[in-house]
Scaffold this motif. Structure first.
Motif, PDB file in Angstrom:
ATOM      1  N   LEU A 476       0.829  -1.216   0.000  1.00 35.76           N
ATOM      2  CA  LEU A 476       0.000   0.000   0.000  1.00 35.76           C
ATOM      3  C   LEU A 476       0.857   1.257   0.000  1.00 35.76           C
ATOM      4  O   LEU A 476       0.515   2.252  -0.661  1.00 35.76           O
ATOM      5  CB  LEU A 476      -0.916  -0.010   1.234  1.00 35.76           C
ATOM      6  N   LYS A 477       1.974   1.194   0.715  1.00 35.27           N
ATOM      7  CA  LYS A 477       2.863   2.347   0.741  1.00 35.27           C
ATOM      8  C   LYS A 477       3.477   2.586  -0.632  1.00 35.27           C
ATOM      9  O   LYS A 477       3.579   3.735  -1.094  1.00 35.27           O
ATOM     10  CB  LYS A 477       3.962   2.106   1.775  1.00 35.27           C
ATOM     11  N   ALA A 478       3.877   1.470  -1.300  1.00 34.84           N
ATOM     12  CA  ALA A 478       4.467   1.606  -2.648  1.00 34.84           C
ATOM     13  C   ALA A 478       3.439   2.156  -3.631  1.00 34.84           C
ATOM     14  O   ALA A 478       3.747   3.024  -4.467  1.00 34.84           O
ATOM     15  CB  ALA A 478       5.002   0.256  -3.129  1.00 34.84           C
ATOM     16  N   LYS A 483       1.372   6.458  -6.922  1.00 31.05           N
ATOM     17  CA  LYS A 483       0.250   7.332  -7.259  1.00 31.05           C
ATOM     18  C   LYS A 483       0.632   8.798  -7.086  1.00 31.05           C
ATOM     19  O   LYS A 483       0.311   9.644  -7.942  1.00 31.05           O
ATOM     20  CB  LYS A 483      -0.948   6.996  -6.371  1.00 31.05           C
ATOM     21  N   GLU A 484       1.338   9.084  -6.008  1.00 28.26           N
ATOM     22  CA  GLU A 484       1.783  10.463  -5.783  1.00 28.26           C
ATOM     23  C   GLU A 484       2.766  10.900  -6.866  1.00 28.26           C
ATOM     24  O   GLU A 484       2.746  12.048  -7.319  1.00 28.26           O
ATOM     25  CB  GLU A 484       2.421  10.573  -4.396  1.00 28.26           C
ATOM     26  N   LYS A 485       3.624   9.916  -7.294  1.00 26.01           N
ATOM     27  CA  LYS A 485       4.601  10.226  -8.335  1.00 26.01           C
ATOM     28  C   LYS A 485       3.910  10.532  -9.664  1.00 26.01           C
ATOM     29  O   LYS A 485       4.263  11.486 -10.369  1.00 26.01           O
ATOM     30  CB  LYS A 485       5.555   9.046  -8.489  1.00 26.01           C
ATOM     31  N   GLU A 487       0.846  11.607 -10.024  1.00 26.49           N
ATOM     32  CA  GLU A 487       0.154  12.900  -9.889  1.00 26.49           C
ATOM     33  C   GLU A 487       1.133  14.052 -10.056  1.00 26.49           C
ATOM     34  O   GLU A 487       0.803  15.073 -10.664  1.00 26.49           O
ATOM     35  CB  GLU A 487      -0.525  12.972  -8.525  1.00 26.49           C
ATOM     36  N   ASP A 488       2.369  13.876  -9.558  1.00 29.55           N
ATOM     37  CA  ASP A 488       3.382  14.922  -9.717  1.00 29.55           C
ATOM     38  C   ASP A 488       3.735  15.102 -11.190  1.00 29.55           C
ATOM     39  O   ASP A 488       3.918  16.233 -11.664  1.00 29.55           O
ATOM     40  CB  ASP A 488       4.643  14.562  -8.919  1.00 29.55           C
ATOM     41  N   VAL A 489       3.826  13.961 -11.944  1.00 28.00           N
ATOM     42  CA  VAL A 489       4.135  14.044 -13.380  1.00 28.00           C
ATOM     43  C   VAL A 489       3.017  14.770 -14.121  1.00 28.00           C
ATOM     44  O   VAL A 489       3.265  15.615 -14.977  1.00 28.00           O
ATOM     45  CB  VAL A 489       4.347  12.627 -13.950  1.00 28.00           C
ATOM     46  N   LYS A 490       1.785  14.429 -13.787  1.00 33.21           N
ATOM     47  CA  LYS A 490       0.648  15.099 -14.423  1.00 33.21           C
ATOM     48  C   LYS A 490       0.662  16.598 -14.146  1.00 33.21           C
ATOM     49  O   LYS A 490       0.419  17.419 -15.022  1.00 33.21           O
ATOM     50  CB  LYS A 490      -0.656  14.491 -13.928  1.00 33.21           C
ATOM     51  N   VAL A 491       0.959  16.914 -12.891  1.00 35.74           N
ATOM     52  CA  VAL A 491       1.001  18.338 -12.526  1.00 35.74           C
ATOM     53  C   VAL A 491       2.099  19.043 -13.282  1.00 35.74           C
ATOM     54  O   VAL A 491       1.908  20.158 -13.796  1.00 35.74           O
ATOM     55  CB  VAL A 491       1.212  18.486 -10.997  1.00 35.74           C
ATOM     56  N   ASP A 492       3.276  18.393 -13.422  1.00 34.14           N
ATOM     57  CA  ASP A 492       4.379  19.002 -14.166  1.00 34.14           C
ATOM     58  C   ASP A 492       4.008  19.189 -15.631  1.00 34.14           C
ATOM     59  O   ASP A 492       4.327  20.214 -16.248  1.00 34.14           O
ATOM     60  CB  ASP A 492       5.629  18.118 -14.052  1.00 34.14           C
TER      61      ASP A 492
END
Length: 524
Positions: A476-478, A483-485, A487-492
């Motif tokens: 779950l942590k991975a 997922k956070e990674k 989302e960061d790519v999408k935001v970039d």
């Protein structure tokens, strides 16, 4: 022989006649003068001193004002052992709240001897009876019992000082050791004003836990026992250093690690009562102080799960404001809550004053115990040294604790399975409560080996579950990190596109401005 008895009778009659004449017709001041000199003269012939200890003290004219003397009760308890061994006429006395409800004492006009530092002393029970003509539903107040202590006048200083103090102290110690210990709980304050209502209700404390049966490392147990014994014998030391005669213990650890059993073992070792304080039923700091006043010495005051009892770290104000905002939006919810609004108003400062303030010094010889599963949730001011003097962590079951449980439940000191269990306990977190449950035979056919096999399987199962749980948490942590990674790519990417559009707009604006300048004939 007849002439001898007749002479004795005539002498007795003469003495009685003279005494009646003396008592009735001599003036008071002359009678007192003669009696005082007669007693001085008798002291040369009879060199003994008598001290009386009356059973009741108070106004003898009013029965309701009479109170049984503590000194008389202490003497009765002190002489109980000697009475049962030496006296021929004994009386059974019913003692309330004692492990020995029937105590043997001297009957009237019976006596025993005692010896103190080589000096022999005599104790006798006497009774003065004065006949009264009045009728009363109460016992005759003029019928007074008392203990008479007789000793040679050369030992006056020893008896009046050290010996009487010795008798009082030993009598009280025997009373304390024989008393029936109790487990108290506080009653709701709304019931305090009722007839014969009390702030604490109690039952007989019968928990069998001891430090011998406690599942814990022997070194740690010895440390706790030594600390308790030092405290119980430290009255003069605490007075010397200027501190209230009390001590705080913080017991923390996961559920099932033996915090309640530890409290019971402490009470049994010191022979103290237990006051189980439920903070949620205490309305405010004033009620908390009133409850403290009603506790006695030689007691343990317990607040279990202190982190769940009340919010004492300042978060309550936020929760209260949030609740008030919700009630303002929905006033009907406030009406349906009813008595739930009567929350405790005990504050952190009130509890600290209860533990370590001026009120904590009342009575003396008290131990205050907090238990919690989550020590990190508690306010540091609440558990600092000086308030909670000793912090005791009760953790998962180790091999030494297992051996204690195996001895308790199966009466075995060693077994070939012990090696396997020792390795498994090093790799697995399992509470002493779970270990004990698996060691307890569930039928008459289960022997020690079967119970140990059952425990091995339980530890293996717990290990597998812990491994699966750790793998699941890692997965779950991975996933969360991935997922956070993403989302960061999408935001970039979105930011890059926005930047590109903004640059295009700027280029268009520059071209339009140049064309306009050219058309209007304006030059730089």
């Amino acid at each position: 022989m007849g002439e001898t008895w007749s002479q004795i009778g005539s002498w007795i009659a003469t003495i009685m006649f003279l005494w009646a004449m003396f008592d009735n017709y001599f003036p008071d001041h002359l009678r007192s003068f003669i009696l005082s000199y007669s007693m001085k003269l008798a002291s040369f012939v009879y060199p003994y001193i008598n001290i009386t200890f009356n059973e009741f003290i108070g106004d003898s004219d009013e029965y309701m004002d009479l109170k049984r003397s503590d000194a008389y009760a202490a003497i009765e308890t002190y002489l109980s052992g000697k009475s049962s061994r030496e006296a021929r006429n004994l009386k059974a006395v019913v003692v309330k709240d004692s492990s020995q409800p029937v105590q043997l004492s001297l009957d009237e006009n019976e006596g025993v001897t005692d010896e103190f530092k080589g000096v022999k002393l005599s104790w006798t029970v006497k009774k003065n009876t004065t006949r009264t003509q009045s009728f009363s539903i109460f016992p005759e107040i003029d019928e007074k019992k008392y203990y008479k202590l007789t000793f040679h006048k050369s030992h006056r200083d020893l008896v009046c000082g050290a010996y009487i103090n010795h008798v009082m102290q030993k009598g009280k110690e025997i009373t304390v050791s024989n008393r029936q210990r109790k487990l108290y709980t506080n009653n709701p304050s709304k019931n305090w004003e009722r007839y014969k209502a009390r702030k604490w209700s109690h039952v007989t404390f019968e928990h069998p836990a001891t430090f011998d049966t406690l599942a814990m490392e022997s070194k740690k147990k010895l440390e706790i026992v030594n600390d308790l014994e030092k405290f119980s014998k430290g009255k003069e030391y605490y007075t010397k250093i200027g501190k209230a005669w009390k001590r705080g213990y913080l017991l923390y650890g996961p559920p099932g690690t033996g915090k309640s059993s530890m409290i019971a073992a402490m009470a049994n070792h010191l022979e103290y009562d237990i006051y189980d304080l439920e903070l949620t039923t205490v309305k405010d700091n004033t009620e908390l102080r009133r409850l403290l006043i009603e506790t006695t010495g030689k007691s343990i005051i317990v607040i279990e799960d202190i982190d769940c009892s009340l919010d004492l770290t300042g978060q309550r104000k936020k929760e209260k404001k949030k609740a008030e905002d919700e009630e303002a939006k929905d006033p009907i919810s406030k009406m349906t809550k009813g008595e739930e609004d009567s929350n405790s108003k005990v504050t952190l400062s009130g509890l600290l004053n209860f533990i370590d303030g001026l009120w904590s010094a009342i009575g003396g010889e008290r131990i205050i115990v907090f238990t919690t599963n989550y020590v990190e949730k508690l306010d540091p001011a609440l558990i600092r040294r000086g308030r909670m003097d000793k912090h005791i962590e009760l953790s998962y079951c180790g091999f030494e604790a297992f051996k204690v449980l195996a001895k308790n439940y199966l009466d075995v000191d060693s077994h070939p399975f012990f090696v396997t269990i020792g390795h498994l306990l090093e790799e697995t977190n399992i509470t002493p409560a779970d270990v004990a449950e698996n060691l307890m035979p569930k039928s008459l056919n289960e022997d020690a080996e079967a119970c140990l096999k059952k425990l091995i399987e339980a530890i293996k199962t717990a290990k597998e579950e812990a491994t699966k749980k750790a793998e699941e948490e890692a997965r779950l942590k991975a996933e969360k990190e991935e997922k956070e990674k993403q989302e960061d790519v999408k935001v970039d990417g979105c930011l890059a596109k926005v930047k590109e559009n903004c640059v295009g707009v700027l280029v268009k604006d520059d071209e339009a401005l140049a064309k306009e300048v050219k058309d209007n004939g304006v030059t730089a």
